[in-house]
Each structure stands twice: as structure tokens, then as C-alpha cells.
Design an enzyme around this catalytic site. Sequence first.
Site, PDB file in Angstrom:
ATOM      1  N   SER A 238       4.223 -30.413  55.057  1.00  0.00           N
ATOM      2  CA  SER A 238       4.032 -31.670  56.000  1.00  0.00           C
ATOM      3  C   SER A 238       5.170 -32.050  56.708  1.00  0.00           C
ATOM      4  O   SER A 238       6.331 -31.255  56.651  1.00  0.00           O
ATOM      5  CB  SER A 238       3.463 -32.683  55.093  1.00  0.00           C
ATOM      6  OG  SER A 238       4.834 -33.141  54.226  1.00  0.00           O
ATOM      7  N   LYS A 239       5.322 -33.062  57.642  1.00  0.00           N
ATOM      8  CA  LYS A 239       6.220 -33.653  58.276  1.00  0.00           C
ATOM      9  C   LYS A 239       7.630 -33.737  57.668  1.00  0.00           C
ATOM     10  O   LYS A 239       8.764 -33.499  58.205  1.00  0.00           O
ATOM     11  CB  LYS A 239       5.614 -35.048  58.760  1.00  0.00           C
ATOM     12  CG  LYS A 239       5.556 -34.937  60.427  1.00  0.00           C
ATOM     13  CD  LYS A 239       5.636 -36.452  60.687  1.00  0.00           C
ATOM     14  CE  LYS A 239       4.970 -36.512  62.103  1.00  0.00           C
ATOM     15  NZ  LYS A 239       4.041 -37.708  62.115  1.00  0.00           N
ATOM     16  N   ARG A 240       7.638 -34.057  56.292  1.00  0.00           N
ATOM     17  CA  ARG A 240       8.693 -34.305  55.506  1.00  0.00           C
ATOM     18  C   ARG A 240       9.459 -32.914  55.172  1.00  0.00           C
ATOM     19  O   ARG A 240      10.807 -33.090  55.009  1.00  0.00           O
ATOM     20  CB  ARG A 240       8.449 -35.211  54.263  1.00  0.00           C
ATOM     21  CG  ARG A 240       7.864 -34.399  53.384  1.00  0.00           C
ATOM     22  CD  ARG A 240       7.366 -35.275  52.246  1.00  0.00           C
ATOM     23  NE  ARG A 240       6.502 -34.690  51.348  1.00  0.00           N
ATOM     24  CZ  ARG A 240       6.932 -33.962  50.338  1.00  0.00           C
ATOM     25  NH1 ARG A 240       8.281 -33.949  50.166  1.00  0.00           N
ATOM     26  NH2 ARG A 240       6.218 -33.258  49.679  1.00  0.00           N
TER      27      ARG A 240
END
Length: 473
Positions: A238-240
Site C-alpha cells: 500500500s501507499k505507506r
Amino acid sequence: MTITTRFAPSPTGYLHVGGARTALFSWAFARKHGGKFILRIEDTDLERSTQESVDAILQGMTWLGLEYDEGPFYQTQRFDRYREVIQQLLTQGDAYYCYCSKEELEQLRAEQMVNKEKPRYNGLCRDGAQVIEGRKPVIRFKNPVDGVVTIPDLVKGEIAVANKELDDLIIARADGTPTYNLTVVVDDMDMGVTHVIRGDDHINNTPRQMNILKALGAELPKYAHLPMILGADGARLSKRHGAVSVMQFRDDGYLPEALLNYLVRLGWSHGDQEVFSIDEMVGYFELEDVNVSASTFNMEKLLWLNHQYIMNSDPAHVARHLSWHIGQLGIDPADGPTLIDVVKAQRERSKTLVEMANASVYFYKEFDMYDEKAAKKNFTMGSDIVLARLYDEFVAVDDWQDEALHHIVVNLAEDMALNLGKVAQPLRVAVCGSAVSPAIDVTLALLGKEKTLSRIQRAIDYSRSLNLVGLSG
Ligand code: GLU
């Protein structure tokens, strides 16, 4: 029968690399078999779907070069067809109205939880619902109660699910709009999809979709459920974890082929080969070679691949992509050397096109300041004399080519009994502003005579203004 695959994203965000990998596998499989690849935008969730996201998906597909043969089809334009199929299921007794209210269903669920049962609809309205005035019913699919559904999964092998595990899912909401499982089924059927290739987060939907397809008398497609992509910490990517949107990789200086190559290897292999041309990806692609377990996204490896592609692709191709990055820096490529020549000069040292663009600004634009450390180290006592001599030699050059420039630098070093670095480094800082550039002769050739001379003059003035020498003039 034409092999037909589809990529069916919901436009609720950017195009995620996981989605791009699904698209790539679907595309490669269709291409390999001379089949058809369809793009379908699953935009029935009106609250979460946005035009911006549709645009991002289309832009991502174009940038990756994943050309579709049909579509994009939009599910929101097919509501009449879904209504027709829902009606057909009602008529043939494979679907029914359900008047159970939300509260009743919640209560049912709570009871099932207390009894440690799997939460599911209890089929209250299945055999004739009690019509409740003023309440709009949903429509449920009448899932078979007996038997087993066997998913012919080309990645995971056959997966058997007992029908009693599946409850009667809602195919139309109370407002009449169709639900995801219904629309997918109708589309896959109407579009002649032979192979459904998608993330394994959809595996629970598959037996339900197969049952609806059977009820409609449709031919069942084969399925290939792709394992998830994880971040380095083992959680779903994911984005993180960093960049996950396809267009972010473009912005960060990746070539689309490098990303495709990376993605094709993420969960698929062909022996121990790492670098694949697009033709090889297609030629070797087999669903049977897709890994069963999840794969971990490795940014370092992607960066390595990107460098391979930057170094080994046709410079004209790399230059086309570099041009976008150069434009992002507000530079007009007409103000300096051709980008193809810049690529040839910079590709060894640039892992990304962003690095390449940033390291090439001085070819086009005057720099404001010298790199402090480089200037301190190289504009020292006597460097203005070296630069002044270089200036005199360069002024006389008619044919501004790296070979002639190389000789001048080497000969001057010899003549002044200096080692090459003592000549080349002040010169480099003078023309580039920093101590890093391609070979000095290549750098000067790219920069051109006019810019070279004016920058040497500027450096002479600068050196003298530091009062380092002051004796030479
Ligand atoms: N629209 C679904 C999604 O974006 C994919 C559905 C499918 O591939 O069947 O997750």
C-alpha cells in the site's frame, strides 16, 4: 473459441501496481494466444467512482502500453442489460425478492455470532416472501443448496466449495441497482470472457459467480487468481510502502518497460531469467508458471531493472521518455543538445530518468551557483591560468567534437606538467557547476562551443574574484 481476457478495475483511486500486474498478466495471456484483451471499468459504485480515477486508469494503461482490443466498457452504461438478466433469473425461479429489513438481518447475524455460526442469510424469503407494503425488496440469487462448486483455477489448482457454504447473495439492491457479483457475471458472459485473471481477493466471489453463470446457461470461464503483492514488512502493498500508483513510477523516472518487466517477474518466472523484452514476456507467458504464494515488492530490484533498461534500450526511445521529465523541469530541449545524445552520455550513471534529467540541466540552462565543495576544491591557486589557457585553445577549435576537445585537455595537462585531473576537474566545475558529469570531452561536445567558452570565462572571473591568484592576468 477466441481466448478472451479482461481487466476490470473499479475507478475508485489511482491505478495500483497490483492492478497493473493483473492487467499485464491478462494482456500477456491474450496476446500469447492470439486472443482478445478487454478493458472494463466497473463504475457501478456511484459514490466511490470518479472520472479522475477513470482518467488515471486510462492514462496508466496507455503509459504502460497495455493496449486493449475492446473497451473501455463502462458498467454504468449497461444497467438495462443487468435489469434484463435479473428479470430473467426471477422469471426462471433462480432469484427472488427478499423483504427482510436491515434490522432483521442484523439481528440474525448477531444471533449467529452468539451461536458461533457462520453469518449468512437464512433463506427466509427464498420460498415465497411475505410482501411488506411500503418496503422495497432486494433481489437475491437462489444459490443451489446441495453439491459442490469446483473452481478450475489455473494458478491454485482446483478449489472445491460446498454450496451449503454459500448463501443467497443480493444481486439487486432495494433501489434496483445491480450488485458487483451480478454485473461481473453478466459482463463476463456477454463479452465472451474465457479466462478470468484477477487478484485472489476475489476468490470467495468465484463460486457464487459460477453458480449464477450456470443458472444463466452460460459457458464457464477458466479462472486464474493471482496471489497478493506484499510490502517488505509482509503487509499488503500500500501507499505507506512508497510508490504504488503506476503514474507515480512514471513521475519517479521509471521506464514503462522496466516496470512491466518488474511486474511480470512479480509472481511469475521463466527459469531464472530476469530481463524480458515485451515479446519474450508474451512468448513465454503461461498461467501455470504463476506462483501460488504472495510476492514481495522489492524497490531495489525495480531500480536495478530500470537502470538496465535505461542503459540498453534504444536511446531514441529513452529520449522520448526523458523529454517529459526535462519538460517538468521547465526546460526547452531546443536550448541545448539533442536528448538522444544526452541519453548516450548519461545512461551509465542514471538509474532513473529523474536523475538523468536533473543531472542534465546545465546543458540547457545557466546554473546559478557552483557546488560549494567542488568550487572550493577545484578553483584553487593557478586554476584560472589553466582555465585561461583552455579558453584560448578552445576558441580556435572549428570542429567542436569530443575527440579534438579530448586532445586539447590531455595536451594542456602534459604541457603544464599537471596531472589530468588538475585540468579536467576545474574545467568540469566551470562548465557544469559541479564535479560530476560524463567524460569531460563528451560534456563539452554536448554543451557546445558558445556555452563552454562563456562558462570558462565566468569561472576565470570567479576564481580571480576570490583573489586566489590575481597574479595571472
Ligand atoms: N472491479 C474489481 C476490482 O477492481 C475486479 C473484478 C474482477 O476482476 O472480477 O477489484
